[in-house]
Structure formats: structure tokens, C-alpha cells
Design an enzyme around this catalytic site. Structure first.
Site, PDB file in Angstrom:
ATOM      1  N   TRP A 102       0.823  -1.216   0.000  1.00 42.84           N
ATOM      2  CA  TRP A 102       0.000   0.000   0.000  1.00 42.84           C
ATOM      3  C   TRP A 102       0.849   1.253   0.000  1.00 42.84           C
ATOM      4  O   TRP A 102       0.472   2.256  -0.590  1.00 42.84           O
ATOM      5  CB  TRP A 102      -0.996  -0.013   1.164  1.00 42.84           C
ATOM      6  CG  TRP A 102      -2.021  -1.087   0.970  1.00 42.84           C
ATOM      7  CD1 TRP A 102      -2.216  -2.210   1.734  1.00 42.84           C
ATOM      8  CD2 TRP A 102      -2.984  -1.173  -0.103  1.00 42.84           C
ATOM      9  NE1 TRP A 102      -3.220  -2.970   1.206  1.00 42.84           N
ATOM     10  CE2 TRP A 102      -3.712  -2.368   0.092  1.00 42.84           C
ATOM     11  CE3 TRP A 102      -3.296  -0.359  -1.199  1.00 42.84           C
ATOM     12  CZ2 TRP A 102      -4.740  -2.767  -0.774  1.00 42.84           C
ATOM     13  CZ3 TRP A 102      -4.308  -0.755  -2.052  1.00 42.84           C
ATOM     14  CH2 TRP A 102      -5.022  -1.947  -1.837  1.00 42.84           C
ATOM     15  N   ASP A 172      -1.400   6.505   6.406  1.00 41.79           N
ATOM     16  CA  ASP A 172      -2.450   5.583   5.996  1.00 41.79           C
ATOM     17  C   ASP A 172      -2.618   4.589   7.146  1.00 41.79           C
ATOM     18  O   ASP A 172      -1.759   3.740   7.365  1.00 41.79           O
ATOM     19  CB  ASP A 172      -2.043   4.870   4.700  1.00 41.79           C
ATOM     20  CG  ASP A 172      -3.049   3.803   4.271  1.00 41.79           C
ATOM     21  OD1 ASP A 172      -4.075   3.621   4.948  1.00 41.79           O
ATOM     22  OD2 ASP A 172      -2.801   3.158   3.221  1.00 41.79           O
ATOM     23  N   LYS A 196     -11.637  -2.361   7.502  1.00 43.18           N
ATOM     24  CA  LYS A 196     -10.756  -3.267   8.231  1.00 43.18           C
ATOM     25  C   LYS A 196     -11.184  -3.349   9.708  1.00 43.18           C
ATOM     26  O   LYS A 196     -11.392  -4.427  10.228  1.00 43.18           O
ATOM     27  CB  LYS A 196      -9.296  -2.827   8.126  1.00 43.18           C
ATOM     28  CG  LYS A 196      -8.816  -2.549   6.693  1.00 43.18           C
ATOM     29  CD  LYS A 196      -8.697  -3.789   5.805  1.00 43.18           C
ATOM     30  CE  LYS A 196      -8.567  -3.480   4.326  1.00 43.18           C
ATOM     31  NZ  LYS A 196      -7.327  -2.879   3.897  1.00 43.18           N
TER      32      LYS A 196
HETATM   33  C1  LIG Z   1      -7.018  -2.127   2.519  1.00 47.05           C
HETATM   34  C2  LIG Z   1      -5.991  -1.059   2.481  1.00 47.05           C
HETATM   35  C3  LIG Z   1      -5.989  -0.044   1.499  1.00 47.05           C
HETATM   36  C4  LIG Z   1      -6.986  -0.016   0.367  1.00 47.05           C
HETATM   37  O1  LIG Z   1      -8.180   0.551   0.776  1.00 47.05           O
HETATM   38  P1  LIG Z   1      -9.329   0.910  -0.295  1.00 47.05           P
HETATM   39  O2  LIG Z   1     -10.435   1.376   0.580  1.00 47.05           O
HETATM   40  O3  LIG Z   1      -9.641  -0.338  -1.062  1.00 47.05           O
HETATM   41  O4  LIG Z   1      -8.799   1.998  -1.186  1.00 47.05           O
HETATM   42  C5  LIG Z   1      -5.027   0.939   1.589  1.00 47.05           C
HETATM   43  N1  LIG Z   1      -4.116   0.954   2.566  1.00 47.05           N
HETATM   44  C6  LIG Z   1      -4.081  -0.004   3.524  1.00 47.05           C
HETATM   45  C7  LIG Z   1      -3.051   0.072   4.593  1.00 47.05           C
HETATM   46  C8  LIG Z   1      -5.017  -1.037   3.508  1.00 47.05           C
HETATM   47  O5  LIG Z   1      -4.987  -1.980   4.450  1.00 47.05           O
END
Ligand SMILES: *Cc1c(COP(=O)(O)O)cnc(C)c1O
Length: 364
Positions: A102, A172, A196
Site C-alpha cells: 500500500w 495511511d 478493516k
Molecule cells: C485495505 C488497504 C488499502 C486499500 O483501501 P481501499 O479502501 O480499497 O482503497 C489501503 N491501505 C491499507 C493500509 C489497507 O490496508
């Protein structure tokens, strides 16, 4: 009802109390006679729900007035571009710490917007660790330092954020927001899509330091502007009403269970069980992450052969343990131990690991 043990990486397990409440009031939302799905986002009913969701997140995270909470669309992936669009000036650089899939995508997307560069990477070692607190040296022209606090696919996590000399961190936190209390001091911006730990897919929680919001050019279209979203309390357009409603129910559940300090302790206990099982397996199970970078949220490990790994995935699913297949570039097994995964789920996993090893030791 006891369903399967759900280790899905995302969308992932949700607290059953939140799902049950949503089910109970699906047809008649709190005596209004209509569903929340049929309710105007401009109604007092929705406005109350919306503000309550924000207040619950503010209380859980301990936010003071210097931070605003926004609800946005487009997932974490949209934030990969929106963060530089809003926070990166023309003569500045976004400096990225690359610790997994990511963060690779976050950097690639930021480079489409402005000057973004990698200042640390674990690519060469298969993303098996995150940097220590003093390994990061940002440049003087850095607008911010971007990191992925928990690496969902490789199973590493920052125990502490890196020290970056007062340069704001942009994080993030998609896979670990709400899993532990945070010291917010170093952060300028935090974002997390909900699916998540915080709710269903469809809404992204953004926590922004309000003093940074006027960095963005006023030319930025409103839907891409944190300042415009903040000004309209995230009601610029029709928000994802149902997703925000579930985030609010999940937040209420976390508050009732003792908040993020208690949640972090439960998560640590769960992770300890799995890592202990790995470490006690005499090398049958091998952790992907270096021990000091281990994530308590996504536990990644390998078995002696790929053949055994695919048998592990098949047999665990037959035993009612779902979602354990590792991410394609990392391989092996990944157990996602998000907030709503219970200690009993994890005990079932550890028993299965022990049993699987006993049955297949000879093939190793
Ligand atoms: C799941 C995830 C993403 C992707 O998220 P989306 O909502 O599908 O854009 C980005 N960063 C991390 C750390 C993730 O676990």
C-alpha cells in the site's frame, strides 16, 4: 449463532452487536417508520446520526479542537492522491516511507500529483520490517512524511511513529486505526477506509489537523478539498449514510468495551497467541516479519512448502477458519486479527495450527 471464525483481510469481521442493532432497526429507524436507507441526508434524523458518529470517533481518538474528522468517498486509494493535492506545495516534496504494497501505491499515486520521493524502503527484503524511530531523515523542503502505519499484506507495523523533526506525518492507518490509542502530536493527516476495523466499505475516515487545511489551492475542486469538506461538515454531497451509520455503531461498541486502551490490550493478547504458536513450532511455521516489526493486526507466516501452505488454507477453511490465504506477493498465510476477531477465534486458529503441524510434520 456461531458462524465461521473470520480472518478475512478486508472487508472483515464486524462486532455482532453492531450488525444486530443495524438489523433490528433496518425497517424502522428509531421510530421514524422508515429505514435509515430511505432517510434524507438533510433530515434532522440523519444529521444527529452523522454528528454522533463524529463525536464518538473524536472521543475514542481523544481529538482536541485542532483536529477535524471528515467522512469521504473513494477509499484509501483516493487519499493517496488527495493528500498531496491538498498538502503539497509547488516547491515542496512529499517524502514517503515505503514499507509494503500500500505504501508503494501511495507513492506512485502521489508522484502523479507532484514531487514525491521515497526516503526509506524495505522492498529489497520483501517488506519484512519498518524503520526504527531514528532511521528517517527528511529533507528541509519536505511538506510531510508519508507512512503506512500497519502493513496489511506483509504484516509489519510501526510500534512508534518515526521522529521527523516537527515535519507533519501523513499516515495511511486503514488497517490499524481504532486498534490502539494514538499520540496525535506528530500527525498532520490520518486516513483509513472503514472496512478493516471501523465498519463496512464505502466511507473513509479522515482526521486532519485544521491548521494544514489552508495549504490547498482554492482552485481545487470542492469534492477533492479537505477544506471544503470540513466547511460543510462532510455533507457537501450525499454521504454514504449507511456506512457512516455502521461506523457509529462500531464506535459505540468500542466505547462500551472500554475504548482503545482496552482494545489494544485485547489485540496484543490475540497476537501473542499466534506469534507464540509460530515461535514454538520449531521452524515449521516461519514468521515473515522481523520480530521487532511484527504487526499485532495482520500476522504473516510461511510453512515448509507451498504445497503445505495450500493444504493449510484448504483444511483450515474446512475446519471453519476462513480468510487465511496470504497476499499474492507475500505468499503463505495471513491471519488478520482485527478488532472484531475474538480471543475465541484466535484460540481456534492456534489449536488448528498445532493440529496441522502434528499431522503434517513428516512432510516438511
Ligand atoms: C485495505 C488497504 C488499502 C486499500 O483501501 P481501499 O479502501 O480499497 O482503497 C489501503 N491501505 C491499507 C493500509 C489497507 O490496508
Amino acid at each position: 449463532m456461531s458462524g465461521p471464525h473470520n480472518f478475512n483481510p478486508g472487508p472483515a469481521a464486524l462486532p455482532s452487536s453492531a450488525l444486530e442493532q443495524a438489523q433490528a432497526e433496518l425497517l424502522d429507524f428509531q421510530g421514524t417508520g422508515i429505514s435509515i436507507l430511505e432517510t434524507s441526508h438533510r433530515s434532522p434524523t440523519y444529521e444527529r446520526l452523522h454528528n454522533e458518529a463524529i463525536e464518538r470517533l473524536r472521543r475514542l481518538l481523544g481529538l482536541d479542537e485542532s483536529f477535524t474528522v471528515l467522512f469521504m468517498g473513494g477509499g484509501a486509494r483516493a487519499q493517496f492522491a488527495l493528500a498531496p493535492m491538498n498538502l503539497l506545495g509547488p516547491d515542496q516534496a512529499a517524502e514517503h516511507i515505503v514499507t509494503g504494497k500500500w505504501s508503494e501505491v501511495a507513492l506512485e499515486q502521489a508522484q502523479k500529483v507532484g514531487c514525491a520521493r521515497e526516503i526509506w524502503s524495505s522492498t529489497a527484503t520483501g517488506h519484512d520490517r519498518v524503520p526504527g524511530p531514528s532511521e528517517i531523515e527528511p529533507s528541509p523542503d519536505a511538506a510531510y512524511v508519508h507512512l503506512t502505519s500497519n502493513n496489511t499484506t506483509s504484516g509489519t507495523r510501526f510500534a512508534e511513529p518515526p521522529a521527523v523533526d516537527g515535519i507533519p506525518l501523513v499516515a495511511d492507518m486503514t488497517s490499524d486505526l481504532l486498534t490502539r490509542p494514538l499520540d496525535l502530536d506528530p500527525y498532520g493527516l490520518i486516513y483509513a477506509s472503514a472496512q478493516k476495523n471501523a465498519g463496512p466499505a464505502g466511507v473513509t475516515i479522515v482526521v486532519a489537523r485544521t491548521s494544514l487545511l489552508d495549504r490547498a489551492s482554492t482552485e481545487l475542486p470542492d469534492m477533492f478539498s479537505y477544506a471544503a469538506m470540513h466547511q460543510k461538515n462532510s455533507l457537501l454531497n450525499t454521504p454514504p449514510v449507511f456506512a457512516i451509520y455502521l461506523v457509529s455503531l462500531v464506535a459505540a461498541h468500542l466505547e462500551a468495551e472500554g475504548g482503545l486502551v482496552a482494545q489494544e490490550q485485547r489485540n496484543a493478547r490475540k497476537a501473542e497467541l499466534v506469534y507464540d504458536a509460530i515461535d514454538a513450532s520449531n521452524g515449521f511455521y516461519r514468521g515473515h516479519a522481523q520480530p521487532e516489526s511484527r504487526s499485532p493486526i495482520n500476522v504473516t507466516f510461511r510453512l515448509p512448502t507451498e504445497e503445505l501452505e495450500s493444504r493449510f488454507v484448504t483444511e483450515s477453511a474446512e475446519a471453519g477458519l476462513i480468510g487465511l490465504k496470504g497476499y499474492k506477493t507475500i505468499g503463505g498465510i495471513r491471519a488478520s486479527l482485527y478488532n472484531a476477531v475474538s480471543l475465541a477465534d484466535v484460540q481456534a486458529l492456534v489449536e488448528f495450527m498445532d493440529d496441522f503441524q502434528r499431522r503434517h510434520r513428516a512432510e516438511a
